[in-house]
Enzyme design. Structure first.
Site, PDB file in Angstrom:
ATOM      1  N   ASN A  83     -27.101  26.916  16.547  1.00  0.00           N
ATOM      2  CA  ASN A  83     -26.557  26.671  15.198  1.00  0.00           C
ATOM      3  C   ASN A  83     -25.774  25.364  15.165  1.00  0.00           C
ATOM      4  O   ASN A  83     -25.149  24.843  16.212  1.00  0.00           O
ATOM      5  CB  ASN A  83     -25.232  27.878  14.969  1.00  0.00           C
ATOM      6  N   HIS A  84     -25.533  24.669  14.161  1.00  0.00           N
ATOM      7  CA  HIS A  84     -24.905  23.470  13.601  1.00  0.00           C
ATOM      8  C   HIS A  84     -23.597  23.805  13.005  1.00  0.00           C
ATOM      9  O   HIS A  84     -23.540  24.953  12.298  1.00  0.00           O
ATOM     10  CB  HIS A  84     -25.642  22.499  12.974  1.00  0.00           C
ATOM     11  N   ARG A  85     -22.616  22.890  13.199  1.00  0.00           N
ATOM     12  CA  ARG A  85     -21.378  23.216  12.268  1.00  0.00           C
ATOM     13  C   ARG A  85     -21.726  22.819  10.847  1.00  0.00           C
ATOM     14  O   ARG A  85     -22.442  22.048  10.581  1.00  0.00           O
ATOM     15  CB  ARG A  85     -20.407  22.077  12.567  1.00  0.00           C
ATOM     16  N   THR A  91     -24.473  18.556   8.238  1.00  0.00           N
ATOM     17  CA  THR A  91     -24.827  19.549   9.372  1.00  0.00           C
ATOM     18  C   THR A  91     -25.243  18.681  10.394  1.00  0.00           C
ATOM     19  O   THR A  91     -25.621  19.280  11.699  1.00  0.00           O
ATOM     20  CB  THR A  91     -25.858  20.808   9.080  1.00  0.00           C
ATOM     21  N   PRO A 112     -20.644  28.121  13.851  1.00  0.00           N
ATOM     22  CA  PRO A 112     -21.116  29.401  13.470  1.00  0.00           C
ATOM     23  C   PRO A 112     -21.503  30.275  14.907  1.00  0.00           C
ATOM     24  O   PRO A 112     -22.326  29.803  15.485  1.00  0.00           O
ATOM     25  CB  PRO A 112     -22.312  29.240  12.555  1.00  0.00           C
TER      26      PRO A 112
END
Length: 214
Positions: A83-85, A91, A112
């Protein structure tokens, strides 16, 4: 004899494409139940862990797989490390390229996090399936080949597609409720052996009730 040895990596020495993955060397944050097998005709099934992607111990998310699951080649478990912010304008993960960009390294709590990925018991996962982070798949479910699982799957459901959708339930609601009480995968080996014919061919409520009363 009441069945294969659950403690052997290759329960059938004549078939080296199928192994009981609970007998692979242990890996942090991965739990696998007895008799669950992985089948791979292209690579060694001992390379099962290579199919768990972006799984970083410091994040703490677990992959938990129940007993008597059948997992085909091409499986991909995408874990929370992928997951990326997502709360900013972009992102893009600047921080992983360093050279000064590491100043925007996110805190774990800013990423996330979908929680543990949990596969129930007696789940059949077809070829080339991708399971996204934090997914829960219920007991007795069937995942069709080439599916991408983005939402939780109910017990004894058949799902397929990208993203996967419900195709149908394997049994009526009453039957599913009884099977979830039966939990045959927790029986002793001797009882499983004595009831093999019923386990593979019976789908009537009366017989399930009889087994519950034993």
């Amino acid at each position: 004899m009441t069945g294969p040895d659950k403690n052997k990596l290759y329960p059938n020495e004549n078939i080296k494409t199928v192994c009981y993955i609970s007998n692979l060397p242990k890996r942090p944050n991965v739990e696998i139940g007895d008799y669950t097998y992985f089948s791979d005709n292209k690579n060694s099934p001992e390379e099962f862990y290579n199919n768990i992607e972006h799984h970083y111990e410091f994040l703490g998310d677990k992959l938990i797989i129940g007993k008597f699951c059948a997992i085909a080649e091409g499986i991909k478990f995408i874990m929370n490390g992928a997951n990326h912010r997502m709360d900013g304008i972009t992102t893009y993960p600047f921080n992983i390229f360093a050279s000064g960009w590491e100043k925007v390294t996110p805190k774990v709590e800013e990423l996330p996090f979908k929680g543990d990925t949990i596969i129930g018991n007696d789940v059949w996962i077809g070829q080339n399936v991708t399971i996204m982070p934090g997914i829960k798949i219920g007991d007795g479910a069937i995942i069709a080949a080439n599916s991408t699982i983005t939402k939780n799957v109910e017990p004894y459901a058949i799902v397929g597609g990208n993203p996967a959708k419900l195709i149908k339930k394997r049994f009526c609601n009453e039957m599913i409720e009884l099977l979830l009480k039966l939990q045959w995968w927790n029986w002793e080996e001797k009882r499983i052996f004595e009831n093999l014919e019923k386990l593979v061919s019976v789908n009537d409520i009366g017989t399930i009730k009889e087994l519950l009363d034993e």
